[in-house]
Design a protein around this motif. Structure first.
Motif, short mmCIF file in Angstrom:
data_model
loop_
_atom_site.label_atom_id
_atom_site.label_comp_id
_atom_site.label_asym_id
_atom_site.label_seq_id
_atom_site.Cartn_x
_atom_site.Cartn_y
_atom_site.Cartn_z
N GLY A 120 -1.76 -5.43 1.51
CA GLY A 120 -3.11 -4.56 1.30
C GLY A 120 -3.15 -3.77 0.00
O GLY A 120 -4.12 -3.10 -0.53
N SER A 152 -5.83 -5.52 -2.74
CA SER A 152 -7.25 -5.34 -2.20
C SER A 152 -7.64 -3.95 -2.48
O SER A 152 -8.91 -3.31 -2.72
CB SER A 152 -7.62 -5.96 -0.98
OG SER A 152 -6.74 -5.20 0.02
N THR A 170 0.91 -1.16 -0.04
CA THR A 170 0.04 0.01 -0.25
C THR A 170 0.85 1.25 -0.05
O THR A 170 1.63 1.39 0.84
CB THR A 170 -0.88 -0.15 1.29
OG1 THR A 170 -1.77 -1.15 1.19
CG2 THR A 170 -1.85 1.15 1.01
#
Lengths: 148, 463
Positions: free
Chosen positions: B177, B180, B157
């Motif tokens: 992350g 997603s 991320t």
């Protein structure tokens, strides 16, 4: 008396010439060039040939105040005038939102001032999206329902 | 004897507790959970909305949407990004990478969520707005925007912090992350249009050589330009103080003073009530203007009871503001946003300006004796004390009447006419806003340029 009549007729003729000079032609021949390159600068698309995934596209740039900018589409061997037009104001900016038709959109941008100057620019914008992406446009999704 | 035994037991427990806590320090185990902030604020919902980003821009590559506080989509997206930023603030072992202006442009075009605060703030104010301590936060400096994206290859991320004053950015990569998050953006922008462009996407920020076209209005690269004409519901404004002198004492109480202990007088000309004591004066006008002024900063209203940061000042000023509204009997407080920078300056004067907004559009309210709009709240803080406080109180109601905004370029044309051809201005921001001169609002464009210091030029076509 005759002099005043002649004067009125002359004024009407001059006015008519003025109107017709500023009106954009309904069609342009593919090889037709402008007589100046000083009226507008097209910033988007940045090149003569561009591609996009979005069917809605904005042709934009800046130019001399008072210049009329119109978009023509190639149809049947000639460029036909569309309703996409913009009269450049004091800020000099213009932005003409258009809807792309098929995959390859061959356009011509014509800029014209009231002094007989006109500029032509050829634009080729390729639409890279597909019918599925068109179908999903405007379908509302609630982000709170998206598992993340 | 029994009393002595209890004393001994308590003493033993205290010694054991002391040993246990010392052990924790020795073995580097924190005495409080990660991210715990001793000075966490209990923000009210109005204050919480004010410290949040003024807009969220979700970029889906081919679609872009902008959401404002109090919108459902805003709340949903903000909830998601809050978790990421909370993790980011707690990650004290991160190393930032300096990003250039072009990197920031790339992030804005790609799948990302932009938190645009609309003002600059120090890193302490930023972490405090997420109820986190600044201790260990890897970014030190001033910031105005935060962007979150994901790396589909490494699954990291990416958090990018942008300083609009210096136009510099720092990028941080958090483990996991990323994929997603990108999927979340794809889903949230599913079926949306792309009818808002940053100026750099239209290449308006670049100067072309070999052209004789002179531009008096230039546009900053990161100005977001709406290309659609929006129809918006109009609003009406009400002055809750008009002809109601009975609530003036309540307003004085909300400022922390006891009305009966102050000398009160009412001017005959304009019915302005003045409450005077040795250290301060409070003036309340039936026009809706409330003014507090201390003779000396040290004798003002004390604000800094905890950590000395600008968000603490915001919180305290909101307490006063909400107290005034409550005293008037208004529970539904209008949306208020911060319109000045939040950069702490130790021991120095700090000006805090706040204004009203409705559905993300700033409301510029004109008082009868002012040609220019007045700030809803203007607070001056010095040395931790509120030296002066001005509030122009209003409430707003949305009505069924609808107005359509003119295209943004038409507003630029009008601006160009106003400034003339002899000088140049750079547009730093443009937004739709309401202007209220009487009771009914008009819709207009607000333009922030580099030419006027913090003042907004209102482009209104109804004049």
């Amino acid at each position: 008396m005759k002099i005043s009549k002649a004067l009125i007729i002359s004024i009407l003729i001059i006015a008519f010439i003025g109107i017709t000079a500023s009106a954009m032609p309904d069609s342009l021949l593919p090889g037709e060039e402008g007589n100046t390159a000083e009226l507008i600068v097209i910033t988007k698309p940045p090149k003569d040939r561009s591609a996009t995934f979005d069917r809605s596209y904005v042709i934009s740039g800046y130019g001399k105040e008072g210049t009329l900018v119109a978009i023509y589409k190639l149809a049947g061997g000639v460029f036909v005038k569309t309703d996409y037009e913009w009269q450049i104001g004091a800020s000099t900016y213009f932005a003409i939102p258009i809807e792309l038709d098929g995959r390859k959109n061959i356009l011509r941008c014509r800029a014209e001032d009231g002094n007989g100057n006109f500029q032509h620019a050829r634009l080729e914008i390729t639409y890279l999206g597909n019918s599925i992406s068109d179908m999903v446009k405007n379908i509302t999704v609630d982000p709170s329902n998206i598992p993340y | 004897m029994r009393k002595e035994q209890i004393k001994s037991v308590v003493l033993v427990l205290l010694i054991l507790n002391c040993v246990q806590l010392t052990g924790q320090i020795w073995f580097n185990k924190k005495l409080w959970p990660g991210g715990y902030n001793f000075f966490a604020f209990n923000f009210s919902s109005t204050a919480m909305n004010a410290v949040k980003p003024q807009r969220l821009v979700i970029n889906g590559g081919n679609a872009r949407e902008v959401y404002y506080p109090r919108q459902k989509q805003y709340n949903d997206i903000y909830k998601n990004v809050t978790n990421i930023i909370a993790n980011f603030i707690d990650s004290d072992d991160l190393r930032g990478t300096a990003a250039v202006k072009d990197d920031w442009k790339t992030f804005l075009k790609d799948k990302s969520i932009l938190l645009s605060y609309g003002h600059s703030m120090d890193s302490g104010s930023f972490t405090s707005s997420f109820n986190k301590a600044v201790t260990g936060f890897p970014y030190v400096g001033v910031l105005s925007d935060v962007l979150i994206t994901g790396d589909g290859v490494t699954n990291e991320t990416i958090v990018c912090i942008f300083n609009s004053i210096t136009e510099t950015a720092v990028t941080y990569r958090l483990e996991g992350g990323g994929e997603s998050f990108l999927k979340y953006i794809e889903s949230a922008t599913f079926g949306k249009n792309h009818n808002k462009s940053f100026a750099f996407e239209l290449f308006w920020d670049l100067n072309r050589e070999n052209t004789s076209i002179e531009r008096s209005v230039l546009v900053d690269s990161f100005v977001l330009l709406p290309m659609d004409n929006e129809s918006v519901n109009l609003i009406t404004a009400e002055n809750p103080l008009e002809n109601d002198f009975t609530i003036f004492d309540g307003i004085v109480s909300a400022l922390g003073y006891t009305p009966s202990t102050l000398r009160k007088s009412v001017s005959e000309n304009d019915n302005v009530a003045s409450y005077v004591e040795n250290s301060a004066t409070i003036k309340i006008s039936p026009s809706g203007m409330i003014e507090y002024s201390a003779v000396d900063p040290q004798r003002g209203i004390p604000l800094q009871t905890g950590k000395a940061d600008s968000l603490n000042v915001v919180n305290k000023v909101f307490e006063i503001t909400e107290g005034i509204y409550r005293q008037i009997g208004i529970d539904d407080i209008p949306n208020i946003y911060i319109s000045s920078d939040l950069i702490a300056q130790k021991g120095e004067r700090f000006i805090l300006k706040m204004n009203y907004s409705h559905n993300g559009k700033p409301i510029f309210v004109y008082s009868k004796d002012n040609l220019a709009p007045v700030d809803a709240i203007h607070a001056e803080v010095e040395g931790g004390y509120l030296k002066s406080f001005k509030m122009f109180i209003r409430t707003f109601n949305e009505i069924d009447d609808v107005a359509t905004t003119v295209p943004v370029i038409t507003a630029f044309d009008e601006l160009a006419k106003q400034i003339g051809k002899t000088r140049k201005v750079l547009i730093e921001d443009v937004f739709k806003c309401y202007i209220i001169k009487d009771s009914l609002a008009e819709i207009a464009w607000g333009v922030k340029t580099d030419d006027v210091n913090d003042n907004i030029i209102i482009i209104n076509f109804d004049d």
